[in-house]
Design a protein around this motif. Structure first.
Motif, PDB file in Angstrom:
ATOM      1  N   UNK A  64       0.772  -0.974  -0.146  1.00 20.98           N
ATOM      2  CA  UNK A  64       0.014   0.114   0.078  1.00 20.98           C
ATOM      3  C   UNK A  64       0.811   1.296  -0.072  1.00 20.98           C
ATOM      4  N   UNK A  65       0.375   2.442  -0.738  1.00 19.97           N
ATOM      5  CA  UNK A  65       1.151   3.575  -0.558  1.00 19.97           C
ATOM      6  C   UNK A  65       2.204   3.301  -1.587  1.00 19.97           C
ATOM      7  N   UNK A  66       2.754   4.739  -2.208  1.00 15.36           N
ATOM      8  CA  UNK A  66       3.436   4.787  -3.365  1.00 15.36           C
ATOM      9  C   UNK A  66       4.574   5.832  -2.928  1.00 15.36           C
ATOM     10  N   UNK A  67       4.484   6.649  -1.901  1.00 16.25           N
ATOM     11  CA  UNK A  67       5.488   7.805  -1.708  1.00 16.25           C
ATOM     12  C   UNK A  67       6.689   7.428  -0.605  1.00 16.25           C
ATOM     13  N   UNK A  68       7.609   7.253  -1.450  1.00 12.28           N
ATOM     14  CA  UNK A  68       9.009   7.012  -0.947  1.00 12.28           C
ATOM     15  C   UNK A  68       9.514   8.461  -0.034  1.00 12.28           C
ATOM     16  N   UNK A  69       9.782   8.084   1.332  1.00 15.18           N
ATOM     17  CA  UNK A  69      10.060   9.116   2.029  1.00 15.18           C
ATOM     18  C   UNK A  69      11.108  10.290   1.376  1.00 15.18           C
ATOM     19  N   UNK A  70      11.173  11.340   2.095  1.00 16.03           N
ATOM     20  CA  UNK A  70      12.082  12.447   1.263  1.00 16.03           C
ATOM     21  C   UNK A  70      13.305  12.292   2.263  1.00 16.03           C
ATOM     22  N   UNK A  71      12.875  12.057   3.459  1.00 16.75           N
ATOM     23  CA  UNK A  71      14.129  11.944   4.420  1.00 16.75           C
ATOM     24  C   UNK A  71      14.897  10.801   4.571  1.00 16.75           C
ATOM     25  N   UNK A  72      16.129  10.570   4.731  1.00 21.48           N
ATOM     26  CA  UNK A  72      17.031   9.466   4.601  1.00 21.48           C
ATOM     27  C   UNK A  72      16.576   8.336   5.341  1.00 21.48           C
ATOM     28  N   UNK A  73      16.211   7.502   4.538  1.00 23.01           N
ATOM     29  CA  UNK A  73      15.708   6.049   5.141  1.00 23.01           C
ATOM     30  C   UNK A  73      16.388   4.825   4.623  1.00 23.01           C
ATOM     31  N   UNK A  74      17.465   4.497   5.268  1.00 23.65           N
ATOM     32  CA  UNK A  74      18.055   3.409   4.793  1.00 23.65           C
ATOM     33  C   UNK A  74      17.177   2.153   4.596  1.00 23.65           C
ATOM     34  N   UNK A  75      17.607   1.165   3.694  1.00 23.04           N
ATOM     35  CA  UNK A  75      16.466   0.094   3.574  1.00 23.04           C
ATOM     36  C   UNK A  75      17.574  -1.391   2.903  1.00 23.04           C
ATOM     37  N   UNK A  76      17.279  -2.202   3.643  1.00 20.35           N
ATOM     38  CA  UNK A  76      17.992  -3.480   3.492  1.00 20.35           C
ATOM     39  C   UNK A  76      17.225  -4.550   2.782  1.00 20.35           C
ATOM     40  N   UNK A  77      17.468  -4.959   1.665  1.00 17.30           N
ATOM     41  CA  UNK A  77      16.546  -6.105   0.988  1.00 17.30           C
ATOM     42  C   UNK A  77      17.303  -7.292   0.532  1.00 17.30           C
ATOM     43  N   UNK A  78      16.542  -8.306   0.831  1.00 20.68           N
ATOM     44  CA  UNK A  78      16.882  -9.785   0.763  1.00 20.68           C
ATOM     45  C   UNK A  78      16.229 -10.653   0.097  1.00 20.68           C
ATOM     46  N   UNK A  79      16.511 -11.440  -0.826  1.00 25.38           N
ATOM     47  CA  UNK A  79      15.689 -12.390  -1.354  1.00 25.38           C
ATOM     48  C   UNK A  79      16.743 -13.562  -2.064  1.00 25.38           C
TER      49      UNK A  79
END
Length: 292
Positions: free
Chosen positions: A212-227
């Protein structure tokens, strides 16, 4: 106040009191949107997934897992188990993750969010039939994804509001999840306000189509993705798509795509490259100064 005092006691019992825990209901009464739900939460230990499962969650909650006092570093993470919004893989994608985080000084909160009502006592068999048609499954899940996201946002609000009382940094609260929990992680992040937005996130083998939602935050938000590339549900590309979106947004993003591991590896050790995701995640947490 009584609940907060009991939680604070966890910090006063000495360095040897590891993995102390407390269940916290997210709503004072019936959860908004599911007031008519009259079934009861159930567990399944013998099933086709060979792991303990929770299903028919009616009362959303978080269970707090506190690290040893000598290790606590002020960082916290809300952990959302997966299960196609029908079940929760409460051990491999919940409690075991929380204990791993505790060992690194991080306070963890395992989230039980609302899921689709299961009609039988064999939730894996019932879910497996529905998973033959993902479009139909999405239709069934859609109303519950909204409720689960509401639960995730409520969990964020609760942890941030009580962070200082627990000795936590209110600006170092992360949210991570597995499969449907990864979908929930991104739904929380992309529908949040400044008050309940996670400071960092880690969606693990997420199902992106239901986010849900499409808005990527404008403030710095580190993200770790794994698969895993051999994800047997065909979800590897979902993590790649998410990575490219965040890369384009110039957000700090890291992707680990393991050659083997299938779907749902969680904390299981299977002698595949996915066994090392926790090591990579620990390095990432260190790089972003969430652990010393």
């Amino acid at each position: 106040m009584k609940r907060i005092l009991s939680l604070c006691l966890c910090f006063s019992l000495g360095a040897n009191f590891a993995f102390s825990q407390e269940r916290i209901a997210l709503y004072s009464g019936k959860a908004p949107g599911s007031e008519s739900w009259d079934w009861k939460e159930t567990e399944s230990s013998t099933n086709g997934f060979n792991t303990r499962l929770v299903y028919n969650v009616v009362e959303p909650s978080i269970t707090a897992y506190f690290p040893e006092k000598s290790k606590a570093n002020g960082t916290s993470v809300i952990v959302a188990p997966g299960g196609a919004f029908h079940i929760l893989s409460i051990d491999s994608e919940g409690i075991e993750v929380a204990k791993w985080l505790n060992q690194r000084g991080i306070t963890a909160f395992v989230l039980k969010y609302r899921v689709v009502h299961m009609l039988s006592n064999d939730p894996v068999k019932e879910l497996s039939v529905k998973m033959q048609d993902f479009n139909k499954l999405d239709e069934i899940n859609a109303p519950v994804v909204k409720l689960a996201t509401q639960d995730g946002l409520k969990a964020m609000e609760y942890v941030r509001q009580h962070a200082l009382a627990w000795g936590l940094n209110p600006q170092k609260i992360g949210f991570m999840g597995f499969s449907a929990g990864g979908t929930l992680t991104m739904s929380v992040l992309q529908t949040a306000t400044d008050d309940n937005r996670p400071n960092f996130v880690a969606p693990i083998y997420l199902y992106k189509k239901a986010v849900l939602g499409t808005q990527i935050p404008s403030n710095r938000t580190p993200i770790f993705i794994a698969a895993a590339s051999d994800d047997n549900l065909g979800l590897a590309s979902h993590s790649v798509e998410l990575y490219l979106e965040w890369l384009k947004a110039k957000q700090p993003v890291e992707l680990h795509m393991y050659t083997q591991g299938g779907h749902g590896f969680g904390m299981r050790k299977m002698n595949t490259p996915s066994d090392y995701w926790t090591m990579d995640f620990e390095h990432w947490l260190h790089f972003h100064q969430y652990i010393p």
